[in-house]
Design a protein around this motif. Sequence first.
Motif, PDB file in Angstrom:
ATOM      1  N   VAL A  77      -4.785  39.654-131.356  1.00  6.72           N
ATOM      2  CA  VAL A  77      -5.156  39.841-132.638  1.00  6.72           C
ATOM      3  C   VAL A  77      -6.052  40.239-132.423  1.00  6.72           C
ATOM      4  O   VAL A  77      -6.801  41.147-132.046  1.00  6.72           O
ATOM      5  CB  VAL A  77      -4.028  39.501-133.826  1.00  6.72           C
ATOM      6  N   GLU A  78      -7.083  39.627-132.419  1.00  7.55           N
ATOM      7  CA  GLU A  78      -8.725  38.924-133.224  1.00  7.55           C
ATOM      8  C   GLU A  78      -9.483  39.024-131.952  1.00  7.55           C
ATOM      9  O   GLU A  78      -8.688  37.256-131.337  1.00  7.55           O
ATOM     10  CB  GLU A  78      -8.664  37.395-133.465  1.00  7.55           C
ATOM     11  N   ARG A  79      -9.995  39.445-130.971  1.00  5.93           N
ATOM     12  CA  ARG A  79     -10.357  39.587-129.726  1.00  5.93           C
ATOM     13  C   ARG A  79     -11.421  38.728-129.495  1.00  5.93           C
ATOM     14  O   ARG A  79     -12.275  38.656-129.202  1.00  5.93           O
ATOM     15  CB  ARG A  79     -10.332  40.808-128.993  1.00  5.93           C
ATOM     16  N   ALA A  80     -11.156  37.153-129.563  1.00  7.97           N
ATOM     17  CA  ALA A  80     -12.082  36.522-129.723  1.00  7.97           C
ATOM     18  C   ALA A  80     -12.461  35.982-128.458  1.00  7.97           C
ATOM     19  O   ALA A  80     -13.655  35.487-127.750  1.00  7.97           O
ATOM     20  CB  ALA A  80     -11.842  35.005-130.670  1.00  7.97           C
ATOM     21  N   GLY A  81     -12.462  36.707-127.481  1.00  7.49           N
ATOM     22  CA  GLY A  81     -13.022  35.668-126.072  1.00  7.49           C
ATOM     23  C   GLY A  81     -12.384  34.628-125.624  1.00  7.49           C
ATOM     24  O   GLY A  81     -12.974  34.722-123.984  1.00  7.49           O
ATOM     25  N   GLY A 278     -18.696  37.521-140.108  1.00  2.69           N
ATOM     26  CA  GLY A 278     -17.683  36.775-140.500  1.00  2.69           C
ATOM     27  C   GLY A 278     -17.416  37.270-138.682  1.00  2.69           C
ATOM     28  O   GLY A 278     -17.852  37.717-137.728  1.00  2.69           O
ATOM     29  N   THR A 279     -17.928  35.599-137.810  1.00  2.00           N
ATOM     30  CA  THR A 279     -18.182  35.954-136.537  1.00  2.00           C
ATOM     31  C   THR A 279     -17.029  34.162-136.425  1.00  2.00           C
ATOM     32  O   THR A 279     -17.921  33.399-135.632  1.00  2.00           O
ATOM     33  CB  THR A 279     -20.004  35.256-136.073  1.00  2.00           C
ATOM     34  N   GLU A 280     -16.231  34.716-135.352  1.00  3.42           N
ATOM     35  CA  GLU A 280     -15.906  33.331-134.069  1.00  3.42           C
ATOM     36  C   GLU A 280     -16.615  33.418-133.337  1.00  3.42           C
ATOM     37  O   GLU A 280     -15.708  33.890-132.379  1.00  3.42           O
ATOM     38  CB  GLU A 280     -14.247  34.165-134.334  1.00  3.42           C
ATOM     39  N   HIS A 281     -16.896  32.814-133.097  1.00  6.76           N
ATOM     40  CA  HIS A 281     -17.925  32.529-132.468  1.00  6.76           C
ATOM     41  C   HIS A 281     -17.704  30.823-131.408  1.00  6.76           C
ATOM     42  O   HIS A 281     -16.667  29.752-131.592  1.00  6.76           O
ATOM     43  CB  HIS A 281     -19.347  32.061-132.690  1.00  6.76           C
ATOM     44  N   THR A 282     -18.019  30.790-130.086  1.00 10.49           N
ATOM     45  CA  THR A 282     -17.285  30.266-128.785  1.00 10.49           C
ATOM     46  C   THR A 282     -18.737  29.003-128.619  1.00 10.49           C
ATOM     47  O   THR A 282     -20.044  30.352-128.208  1.00 10.49           O
ATOM     48  CB  THR A 282     -16.319  30.794-128.005  1.00 10.49           C
ATOM     49  N   GLY A 283     -18.833  28.348-128.604  1.00  6.24           N
ATOM     50  CA  GLY A 283     -20.612  27.102-127.906  1.00  6.24           C
ATOM     51  C   GLY A 283     -19.872  25.925-127.099  1.00  6.24           C
ATOM     52  O   GLY A 283     -18.483  26.380-126.498  1.00  6.24           O
ATOM     53  N   MET A 284     -21.121  24.943-126.764  1.00  7.71           N
ATOM     54  CA  MET A 284     -20.655  23.929-126.280  1.00  7.71           C
ATOM     55  C   MET A 284     -21.610  22.828-126.280  1.00  7.71           C
ATOM     56  O   MET A 284     -22.619  23.111-126.610  1.00  7.71           O
ATOM     57  CB  MET A 284     -20.613  24.696-124.391  1.00  7.71           C
ATOM     58  N   ASN A 285     -21.425  22.098-125.932  1.00 10.73           N
ATOM     59  CA  ASN A 285     -21.980  20.773-125.848  1.00 10.73           C
ATOM     60  C   ASN A 285     -23.539  21.102-125.457  1.00 10.73           C
ATOM     61  O   ASN A 285     -23.215  21.262-124.047  1.00 10.73           O
ATOM     62  CB  ASN A 285     -21.461  19.130-125.706  1.00 10.73           C
ATOM     63  N   ALA A 286     -24.664  21.092-125.921  1.00 12.79           N
ATOM     64  CA  ALA A 286     -25.586  21.788-125.250  1.00 12.79           C
ATOM     65  C   ALA A 286     -26.226  20.407-123.691  1.00 12.79           C
ATOM     66  O   ALA A 286     -27.039  20.790-123.314  1.00 12.79           O
ATOM     67  CB  ALA A 286     -27.015  21.321-126.618  1.00 12.79           C
ATOM     68  N   LEU A 306     -20.231  38.036-120.214  1.00 17.36           N
ATOM     69  CA  LEU A 306     -19.031  39.382-119.631  1.00 17.36           C
ATOM     70  C   LEU A 306     -17.527  39.550-120.703  1.00 17.36           C
ATOM     71  O   LEU A 306     -17.159  40.442-121.349  1.00 17.36           O
ATOM     72  CB  LEU A 306     -18.502  38.585-118.107  1.00 17.36           C
ATOM     73  N   THR A 307     -17.823  37.769-120.843  1.00 21.07           N
ATOM     74  CA  THR A 307     -16.924  38.069-122.149  1.00 21.07           C
ATOM     75  C   THR A 307     -17.503  38.688-123.510  1.00 21.07           C
ATOM     76  O   THR A 307     -17.080  38.983-124.264  1.00 21.07           O
ATOM     77  CB  THR A 307     -17.032  36.248-122.624  1.00 21.07           C
ATOM     78  N   GLN A 308     -19.241  38.218-123.966  1.00 22.00           N
ATOM     79  CA  GLN A 308     -19.291  38.967-124.819  1.00 22.00           C
ATOM     80  C   GLN A 308     -18.711  40.485-124.914  1.00 22.00           C
ATOM     81  O   GLN A 308     -18.802  41.709-126.034  1.00 22.00           O
ATOM     82  CB  GLN A 308     -21.127  38.586-125.439  1.00 22.00           C
ATOM     83  N   VAL A 309     -19.148  41.263-123.583  1.00 23.51           N
ATOM     84  CA  VAL A 309     -19.042  42.444-123.529  1.00 23.51           C
ATOM     85  C   VAL A 309     -17.706  43.170-123.701  1.00 23.51           C
ATOM     86  O   VAL A 309     -17.124  44.017-124.556  1.00 23.51           O
ATOM     87  CB  VAL A 309     -19.270  43.380-122.075  1.00 23.51           C
ATOM     88  N   HIS A 310     -16.490  41.958-123.345  1.00 24.69           N
ATOM     89  CA  HIS A 310     -15.515  42.331-123.500  1.00 24.69           C
ATOM     90  C   HIS A 310     -14.941  42.089-125.095  1.00 24.69           C
ATOM     91  O   HIS A 310     -14.194  42.996-125.421  1.00 24.69           O
ATOM     92  CB  HIS A 310     -14.284  41.004-122.742  1.00 24.69           C
ATOM     93  N   VAL A 311     -15.222  41.430-125.641  1.00 28.18           N
ATOM     94  CA  VAL A 311     -15.095  40.764-127.117  1.00 28.18           C
ATOM     95  C   VAL A 311     -15.514  42.266-127.896  1.00 28.18           C
ATOM     96  O   VAL A 311     -14.856  42.765-128.923  1.00 28.18           O
ATOM     97  CB  VAL A 311     -15.837  39.952-127.640  1.00 28.18           C
TER      98      VAL A 311
END
Length: 411
Positions: A77-81, A278-286, A306-311
């Motif tokens: 539904v929400e294509r957050a990737g 409204g930004t559903e983001h993905t990140g990681m421990n730096a 690649l995921t950003q392009v997909h989203v």
Amino acid sequence: MKASKALAQISRRDLMKLTGTYGVSSVVMGAATLTGAVTLPSLARAVESTYDRRYGTEAQHTLTLGAAGFNQRNLLVERAGVLEFARDLEERTDGAIRIEFIGDNQICGQLNCLEKAQLGVVDFYSASTQNSAGSAPYLNVLDYAYMFRSRADQYHFLYSPESQRLLRDPLEQRHGVKFLFSHAELRGLQMGASFAERDTVTSLEELFGTRNRVTGTQLGRIAMDLMNLNPTPIAWEETLDGLRQGLVDGAETWASAVAYANMSPVVTQSVDLKFFCGTEHTGMNAELFDSMSGELQDAIMESAYLTQVHVQAANEAALVNTVGFTDPPMPGTIFAENDVRVAKLGEDQIQMAREMCAPEYVPEPWEQWRERLNNWAGGVDTYQEIYDVARQIPEDTLAENVEPRRWWRSS
């Protein structure tokens, strides 16, 4: 049949059986590869294939991705990737990195997924930047009112090398997390039972004085106060009842969040106020990222790209074809089936809102936070510089037409 509906036809018992055999991550990644009608045999084949591929080699790193509220159904539904990223990174590294996906708030929720990444409880996390701002206040930098005109502006900024110094580097240096990719929508007001019998909203004045649930962003509250929208902090799990019973008139969030979080049955009007991110983001421990070899670091960034392009493409399509964020919603969409009316305000009303709350028109209420964010970013004017980057593209640019760029490389 929509893929999200088709997957819902698989019983919980069958899903649990597959999970017990192959693990949660292989089930959700396998399910994410399916399109069209989904049956138990086709799902089982996809999951088995995914499992065999993932465990064909021994992993150098087995990492956890905690996703607030997401599962294999609502990610359609929400294509957050999130799943696309995990699957691509495993394949790109030939299994050297294996990701264990834990969604449905099982390991972290909207308010603490980022914090758990900071603490090392999870390695990757996915949550909205607004809800994550409590643990990483620099994320407020995205939430100046009307800094972005459109979703195209948002994607253009996320792809821009300027996002490195204006968003990603200060976030990493101050809060210890690496911003990888994000979906992009603009927040409006999602009105509940008290607006069921009212005409579809056409003017900003119809919203004045309403009481609206607000998320964790401090800057979002400034904008709502200035527009007389009475920001009211309410726990997410209490929001649905609040909207249903009329305890609050609305909630500030974005369209696909309404759809994926099962809010549609209690939302009567989705008002496209588009007043901040409204930004559903993905990140990681730096620190974890920095500890990895250069080859694996490159792989993480390429998978994020690649995921950003997909989203960018997938969520634009889902907004129309799955959510129903059009006036009127397309038949068969979530909004159409739940009688959610989409209120698209005219440009004159959006301009009125800008003049009531945007920093370019009313700078004083923003000064304290603006100075704080500017200092954290090394003394630059965060609002003005992000505002300028967003306007490097024509105002009528469609979000799906924004040129993808690898933001971590110089332009």
